[in-house]
Design a protein around this motif. Structure first.
Motif, short mmCIF file in Angstrom:
data_model
loop_
_atom_site.label_atom_id
_atom_site.label_comp_id
_atom_site.label_asym_id
_atom_site.label_seq_id
_atom_site.Cartn_x
_atom_site.Cartn_y
_atom_site.Cartn_z
N ALA A 46 14.35 15.46 16.80
CA ALA A 46 13.44 15.83 15.72
C ALA A 46 12.34 14.80 15.51
O ALA A 46 11.25 15.14 15.03
CB ALA A 46 14.22 16.02 14.41
N ALA A 47 12.59 13.56 15.88
CA ALA A 47 11.60 12.49 15.71
C ALA A 47 10.60 12.41 16.86
O ALA A 47 9.68 11.59 16.82
CB ALA A 47 12.32 11.15 15.55
N CYS A 48 10.74 13.26 17.86
CA CYS A 48 9.87 13.22 19.04
C CYS A 48 8.68 14.16 18.86
O CYS A 48 8.82 15.39 18.94
CB CYS A 48 10.68 13.60 20.28
SG CYS A 48 9.69 13.65 21.79
N ASP A 49 7.52 13.59 18.62
CA ASP A 49 6.31 14.40 18.39
C ASP A 49 5.97 15.30 19.57
O ASP A 49 5.56 16.45 19.38
CB ASP A 49 5.12 13.50 18.06
CG ASP A 49 5.25 12.81 16.71
OD1 ASP A 49 6.00 13.33 15.84
OD2 ASP A 49 4.63 11.75 16.53
N ALA A 50 6.12 14.80 20.78
CA ALA A 50 5.79 15.61 21.97
C ALA A 50 6.70 16.83 22.05
O ALA A 50 6.24 17.94 22.36
CB ALA A 50 5.91 14.77 23.23
N LEU A 51 7.99 16.65 21.76
CA LEU A 51 8.92 17.78 21.77
C LEU A 51 8.57 18.76 20.66
O LEU A 51 8.53 19.98 20.88
CB LEU A 51 10.36 17.30 21.63
CG LEU A 51 11.40 18.43 21.51
CD1 LEU A 51 11.37 19.36 22.72
CD2 LEU A 51 12.79 17.84 21.30
N ASN A 52 8.31 18.26 19.47
CA ASN A 52 7.94 19.13 18.36
C ASN A 52 6.72 19.98 18.70
O ASN A 52 6.69 21.18 18.43
CB ASN A 52 7.68 18.32 17.09
CG ASN A 52 8.94 17.70 16.53
OD1 ASN A 52 10.04 18.18 16.76
ND2 ASN A 52 8.78 16.62 15.80
#
Length: 184
Positions: free
Chosen positions: A80-86
């Motif tokens: 959830a803390a990964c901007d690229a994944l989000n």
């Protein structure tokens, strides 16, 4: 059939991630594991270390079939803390791409992104309130399919979750054949 991606973060639930990869590959689906960090080695919640196929920085999910997020803690929080994944998840969902999520991740990863809003979904029971806060209708089942979204409730449901993904892509006959070959 396009490639699907299973995203891994330190603290991921090993059974949920690796069962899905194994079943999808047995079905003949193209699936890659993706580390959200800057290293290929990812350590699971129970100390099992795996080497991901690729890094998120080198992964283009534009034409992905499935984006899959396993649970586990703190794996779900790290995802959830990964901007690229989000960003990848939101873009994929907005173009009506397929997303699968299990255990804590439907509530921890997908709910804050509005991906589950208006969907029937399940998750690990202790995260039910977070799932509902994200706008989903909680369904107390092992696996819930809602449009292009498949959610599951936890480690014991990993096989059922994996077979649901295969069935959604390749049909019930293929999923049943793989299950039969695995004596499931």
């Amino acid at each position: 059939m396009n490639t699907s991606y299973v995203f891994l973060a330190d603290g991921f639930e090993e059974v949920e991630a690796l069962t899905v990869v194994d079943v999808m590959r047995r079905a003949g689906m193209e699936v890659s594991t993706v580390s959200i960090a800057d290293k290929l080695n990812v350590k699971g919640a129970h100390g099992v270390e795996v080497m991901a196929d690729k890094l998120i920085a080198e992964t283009d999910t534009t034409d992905a079939e499935w984006l899959i997020v396993p649970g586990g803690m703190p794996g779900a929080t790290n995802l959830a803390a990964c901007d690229a994944l989000n960003d990848d998840l939101q873009k994929h969902w907005l173009k009506q791409g397929k997303i699968a999520s299990i255990c804590a991740s439907p509530a921890v990863v997908l709910a804050p992104l509005d991906i589950i809003r208006g969907q029937n979904a399940t998750c690990y029971p202790s995260f039910k309130a977070d799932l509902e806060k994200g706008g989903a209708t909680y369904v107390d089942m092992r696996v819930v399919e809602s449009g292009n979204l498949i959610t599951s409730n936890g480690p014991s449901s990993a096989f059922v979750f994996a077979f649901a993904i295969v069935a959604a892509s390749m049909g019930e006959d293929v999923a049943s054949s793989v299950a039969s070959g695995m004596l499931v």
